[in-house]
Design a protein around this motif. Structure first.
Motif, short mmCIF file in Angstrom:
data_model
loop_
_atom_site.label_atom_id
_atom_site.label_comp_id
_atom_site.label_asym_id
_atom_site.label_seq_id
_atom_site.Cartn_x
_atom_site.Cartn_y
_atom_site.Cartn_z
N ASP A 442 -1.02 -27.68 -23.62
CA ASP A 442 0.37 -28.44 -23.87
C ASP A 442 1.49 -27.31 -23.45
OD1 ASP A 442 -0.67 -30.55 -25.14
OD2 ASP A 442 -0.70 -29.50 -27.28
N ALA A 443 2.51 -28.02 -23.04
CA ALA A 443 3.66 -27.29 -22.74
C ALA A 443 4.91 -28.32 -22.81
CB ALA A 443 3.70 -26.71 -21.27
N ARG A 444 6.03 -27.66 -22.72
CA ARG A 444 7.34 -28.21 -22.62
C ARG A 444 8.05 -27.91 -21.61
NH1 ARG A 444 6.75 -25.99 -28.20
NH2 ARG A 444 8.42 -24.60 -28.05
N ILE A 445 9.09 -28.72 -21.48
CA ILE A 445 10.06 -28.69 -20.28
C ILE A 445 11.31 -28.04 -20.24
CG2 ILE A 445 10.58 -30.15 -18.44
CD1 ILE A 445 8.50 -32.08 -19.25
N SER A 446 11.65 -27.17 -19.42
CA SER A 446 13.07 -26.75 -19.01
C SER A 446 13.51 -27.19 -17.94
CB SER A 446 12.98 -25.09 -19.21
OG SER A 446 12.47 -24.42 -20.58
N GLY A 447 14.92 -27.17 -18.07
CA GLY A 447 15.76 -27.60 -16.84
C GLY A 447 17.04 -28.50 -17.10
N THR A 448 18.05 -28.46 -16.32
CA THR A 448 19.16 -29.27 -16.65
C THR A 448 18.93 -30.64 -16.24
OG1 THR A 448 20.23 -29.10 -14.29
CG2 THR A 448 20.70 -27.41 -15.98
N LEU A 449 19.74 -31.47 -16.84
CA LEU A 449 19.62 -32.90 -16.67
C LEU A 449 19.71 -33.30 -15.30
CD1 LEU A 449 19.97 -35.82 -17.34
CD2 LEU A 449 22.56 -35.52 -17.48
N ALA A 450 20.77 -32.56 -14.22
CA ALA A 450 20.82 -32.79 -12.98
C ALA A 450 19.67 -32.04 -12.18
CB ALA A 450 22.09 -31.93 -12.56
N SER A 451 19.08 -31.15 -12.54
CA SER A 451 18.09 -30.67 -11.73
C SER A 451 16.70 -31.38 -11.99
CB SER A 451 17.68 -29.09 -12.11
OG SER A 451 18.68 -28.32 -11.39
N ASN A 500 20.08 -26.12 -12.48
CA ASN A 500 19.50 -24.73 -12.91
C ASN A 500 20.09 -23.58 -12.84
OD1 ASN A 500 17.61 -26.29 -14.34
ND2 ASN A 500 15.92 -26.01 -12.64
N ASP A 501 20.30 -22.47 -13.58
CA ASP A 501 21.01 -21.27 -13.45
C ASP A 501 19.93 -20.04 -13.60
OD1 ASP A 501 22.39 -18.84 -13.57
OD2 ASP A 501 23.79 -19.48 -15.29
N TYR A 502 19.58 -19.38 -12.39
CA TYR A 502 18.44 -18.79 -12.83
C TYR A 502 18.74 -17.22 -12.86
CZ TYR A 502 16.11 -22.75 -10.76
OH TYR A 502 15.54 -24.07 -10.41
N SER A 503 20.05 -17.01 -13.22
CA SER A 503 20.39 -15.64 -13.19
C SER A 503 19.89 -15.15 -14.53
CB SER A 503 22.00 -15.41 -13.58
OG SER A 503 22.52 -16.18 -14.57
N TYR A 504 19.13 -16.00 -15.54
CA TYR A 504 18.62 -15.32 -16.60
C TYR A 504 17.68 -14.30 -16.12
CZ TYR A 504 14.46 -18.23 -16.25
OH TYR A 504 13.19 -18.72 -16.09
N LEU A 505 16.93 -14.48 -15.35
CA LEU A 505 15.73 -13.63 -14.88
C LEU A 505 16.22 -12.18 -14.71
CD1 LEU A 505 14.24 -16.25 -12.43
CD2 LEU A 505 13.30 -15.57 -14.53
N LYS A 510 16.79 -12.28 -21.62
CA LYS A 510 16.58 -13.45 -21.64
C LYS A 510 15.57 -14.00 -20.72
CE LYS A 510 21.41 -14.90 -22.34
NZ LYS A 510 22.22 -13.55 -22.54
N SER A 511 15.04 -13.01 -19.91
CA SER A 511 13.99 -13.26 -18.74
C SER A 511 12.86 -13.86 -19.30
CB SER A 511 13.84 -11.99 -18.05
OG SER A 511 13.37 -10.98 -18.61
N TYR A 512 12.38 -13.51 -20.54
CA TYR A 512 11.10 -14.27 -21.14
C TYR A 512 11.07 -15.65 -21.42
CZ TYR A 512 13.18 -13.68 -26.00
OH TYR A 512 13.97 -14.06 -26.82
N ASP A 513 12.59 -16.02 -21.51
CA ASP A 513 12.72 -17.40 -22.08
C ASP A 513 13.30 -18.24 -20.83
OD1 ASP A 513 13.49 -19.73 -23.57
OD2 ASP A 513 14.07 -18.68 -25.18
N ASN A 514 12.49 -19.27 -20.35
CA ASN A 514 13.13 -19.79 -19.18
C ASN A 514 14.16 -21.24 -19.67
OD1 ASN A 514 11.56 -22.23 -20.02
ND2 ASN A 514 9.83 -21.76 -18.20
N ARG A 515 14.25 -21.43 -20.97
CA ARG A 515 15.42 -22.13 -21.30
C ARG A 515 16.77 -21.65 -21.02
NH1 ARG A 515 13.91 -22.56 -27.77
NH2 ARG A 515 13.71 -20.47 -27.22
N TRP A 516 16.92 -20.53 -20.87
CA TRP A 516 18.31 -20.20 -20.40
C TRP A 516 18.51 -20.75 -18.91
CZ3 TRP A 516 21.60 -18.15 -23.29
CH2 TRP A 516 21.43 -17.51 -24.55
#
Length: 644
Positions: A442-451, A500-505, A510-516
């Motif tokens: 199972d998994a959930r999904i991250s990403g902006t509406l636009a992406s 999506n904003d990938y600067s969280y990496l 924050k890098s462990y949580d891709n919801r950022w």
């Protein structure tokens, strides 16, 4: 009940003025006394009643006494309205203050932008103090009554609330009942050996009881925070930490915890909060041999909180953030004697997820199958309807709904995960899987509406046709949520198509949580492009603005339990009717990338003598044709058709 004298004893020690607000409070207090006593004893028995009920009633009285006169006046105004939060005039936005404006003070300068869009309700994501390196996005609170210095201070928040109220805007803030940061004063005192505060948490000297809990408790974050207990060296004990190791679960079997958290609830009420969002209420009661989620006594706590709020701060509504299956979420509105009297508002997470299902498949069959449960919501309560929020997208709707549409539930969810993570041949989505469970896949999904709608991919490939398609997907998704009823909640950045904003990496916290990736920092130069005709930002903003304007013109869109779904005449089209005695509004949404044909017969079961309908989006009038003729919807087109 043998403790029925407690309130009279407390009242005897207070002098009340003979003014309307005091008299109304006393009347409410006496009306709710028996219910409050009964709920309290249901939780704790008579043993603690004499001490803690006395504290509870003194808290209610002090809250009323300290409540500012203009808030008491607003309470009275709201009581004279038909459940103010059901209105079609309210449209919200959820945002992080620092990432949207920089600070609470700077938010004041952004209110005109929000008013231009049509937003008059703000959900400000967690503002209270939390450790910068272990905050869980602000949900690991180290001080429930202190604004984090990153945002400003409590005076700034009060000033913003006053400014918003003068502009006719409403405020929603979060409170986390389930847990506190391991750097909260209570946790610090517990680590120092204070038995009183050790009893505020679930603490054990060895793994015997924790292992018993673990045998039936699922994991919330199996990747980043496996298990439900954390060893604390300072204590040489195991502490329950259902979410992250730095979030200690509060022990509500201790009535002192309930009183302490009620004090925090009323602190928020008395700074002018209109809706208090109770985070993760499904987890607040723990019991061995269970999942420790959605337990009956968790609802008893919420019912008691609601009764207390009804007495002391009746103008504040409660939102229960329970992201659970439809049949379970209904319980958070209240059952039995507490029907429609537990939480006033809940997230329509199932409808949100099913819109994503429909945009991926072009098939609305599962969405329609879910409505039988969703429509059971009690009259007088309402949904938050949304396409995106700060959190991930779960696919928790039931297998039966998927099977009813003719899909294999396991394979269908696998397809959706592949589609939105961009791992499917026909997908243009740019998302990522969040919290993958290796045991269940199972998994959930991250990403902006636009992406997730393909805009990021389209821009990167300089594909004009795909940009056009992505914009249409974005707006049809927003339209479906905005006209569904309840309180539509936009997510900041979506109104101008942030990808999506990938600067969280690059941030270790924050890098462990891709919801950022879907929690962007607003670039106001980009937002200023709403003034540039033909820009992506202008097109999305203007279309969203138009949807909000139309919504506010239609009283039938108020959440009056007046929604009926069209039968599945075309699997690509989601359609529902919002109606009053003299008007029917047909809301139609083509979730397919192909032209869809909807028989005119679909309209006639609701309006027998219907001859014409007018689309409020384009002002185009359609003549109702014979049953065998069709209304044609272009790919991702939406129509808001009025009969009068």
């Amino acid at each position: 009940m043998k403790n029925s004298h407690i309130l009279s004893d407390v009242l005897a020690k207070h002098r009340f003025l003979n003014n309307p607000h005091d008299q109304s409070f006393l009347k409410r207090l006496q009306q709710h006394e028996s219910t409050i006593n009964g709920l309290y004893v249901q939780l704790y028995g008579d043993t603690y009643a004499a001490l803690f009920l006395d504290q509870l009633y003194r808290l209610l009285i002090n809250t009323h006494v300290e409540r500012a006169p203009h808030f008491k006046q607003r309470d009275a105004q709201k009581a004279g309205e038909q459940k103010w939060f059901l209105s079609n005039d309210i449209v919200g936005m959820s945002l992080y203050v620092d990432r949207f404006a920089g600070s609470i003070n700077a938010m004041n300068q952004k209110l005109p932008y929000l008013q231009q869009l049509g937003v008059n309700f703000l959900h400000l994501m967690p503002l209270m103090e939390s450790p910068a390196d272990a905050s869980d996005g602000g949900y690991a609170v180290s001080n429930f009554r202190k604004v984090d210095e990153r945002f400003g201070n409590i005076t700034d928040l009060k000033n913003l609330q006053q400014n918003m109220q003068q502009k006719g805007m409403y405020l929603m803030l979060d409170i986390v009942l389930n847990h506190a940061s391991n750097q909260h004063e209570w946790a610090i005192k517990a680590k120092q050996g204070d038995k009183k505060y050790q009893d505020f948490f679930y603490m054990y000297d060895d793994r015997v009881v924790p292992d018993q809990f673990e045998s039936t408790m699922p994991e919330v974050f199996p990747e980043s925070s496996p298990g439900n207990f954390t060893y604390v060296p300072e204590l040489n004990k195991w502490v329950m930490t259902v979410f992250h190791h730095y979030q200690w679960d509060l022990n509500f079997t201790n009535p002192a915890v309930l009183i302490a958290m009620l004090e925090n609830i009323f602190f928020y009420a008395n700074i002018g909060v209109d809706v208090l969002r109770i985070d993760a209420p499904a987890f607040i009661w723990k019991q061995l041999g269970t999942t420790c989620q959605n337990l009956p006594l968790a609802h008893t706590i919420l019912q008691l909180i609601k009764q207390c709020v009804n007495v002391a701060t009746p103008g504040m509504a409660l939102l229960g953030e329970a992201i659970v299956a439809p049949k379970d979420i209904m319980k958070y509105f209240g059952e039995g004697a507490f029907y429609a009297n537990e939480c006033d508002v809940a997230y329509n997470a199932t409808q949100m997820a099913l819109q994503w299902d429909a945009i991926a498949t072009g098939d609305t069959t599962i969405m329609l199958a879910a409505q039988q449960e969703i429509l059971k919501k009690p009259y007088g309560t309402t949904w938050i309807n949304y396409t995106r929020c700060h959190d991930d997208i779960g696919l928790g709707y039931e297998d039966e709904m998927i099977a009813q549409a003719g899909y294999n539930p396991y394979e269908h969810r696998k397809f959706l995960m592949n589609y939105f993570s961009g791992n499917h041949a026909y997908s243009s989505a740019s998302g990522a899987l969040f919290s993958v469970n290796p045991k269940t896949n199972d998994a959930r999904i991250s990403g902006t509406l636009a992406s997730l709608c393909g805009l990021e991919n389209a821009i990167n490939n300089n594909d004009a046709a795909l940009i056009e398609t992505a914009i249409k997907r974005i707006i049809v998704m927003q339209a479906c949520a905005i006209f569904y009823g309840g309180l539509p909640m936009l997510y900041y950045g979506d109104e101008v198509g942030y990808t999506n904003d990938y600067s969280y990496l690059n941030d270790a916290a924050k890098s462990y949580d891709n919801r950022w990736m879907h929690r962007p920092i607003i670039d106001w130069q980009k937002n200023d492009l709403i003034q540039t005709k033909g820009s992506i930002e202008q097109r999305i903003f203007e279309a969203t603005q138009q949807l909000i304007t139309i919504r506010k013109q239609l009283p039938a869109i108020s959440d009056l339990k007046n929604i009926h779904w069209l039968p599945p005449h075309n699997i690509h089209v989601a359609g529902y009717v919002r109606h009053t005695a003299d008007q029917h509004i047909y809301c139609l949404f083509n979730f397919s990338n192909e032209v869809a044909f909807l028989t005119w017969y679909a309209f006639k079961s609701f309006s027998k003598n219907l001859t014409t309908v007018t689309d409020l989006v384009t002002n185009k009038t359609y003549n109702i044709g014979p049953d065998a003729a069709y209304l044609i919807l272009e790919p991702y087109q939406y129509l808001i058709l009025t009969t009068a």
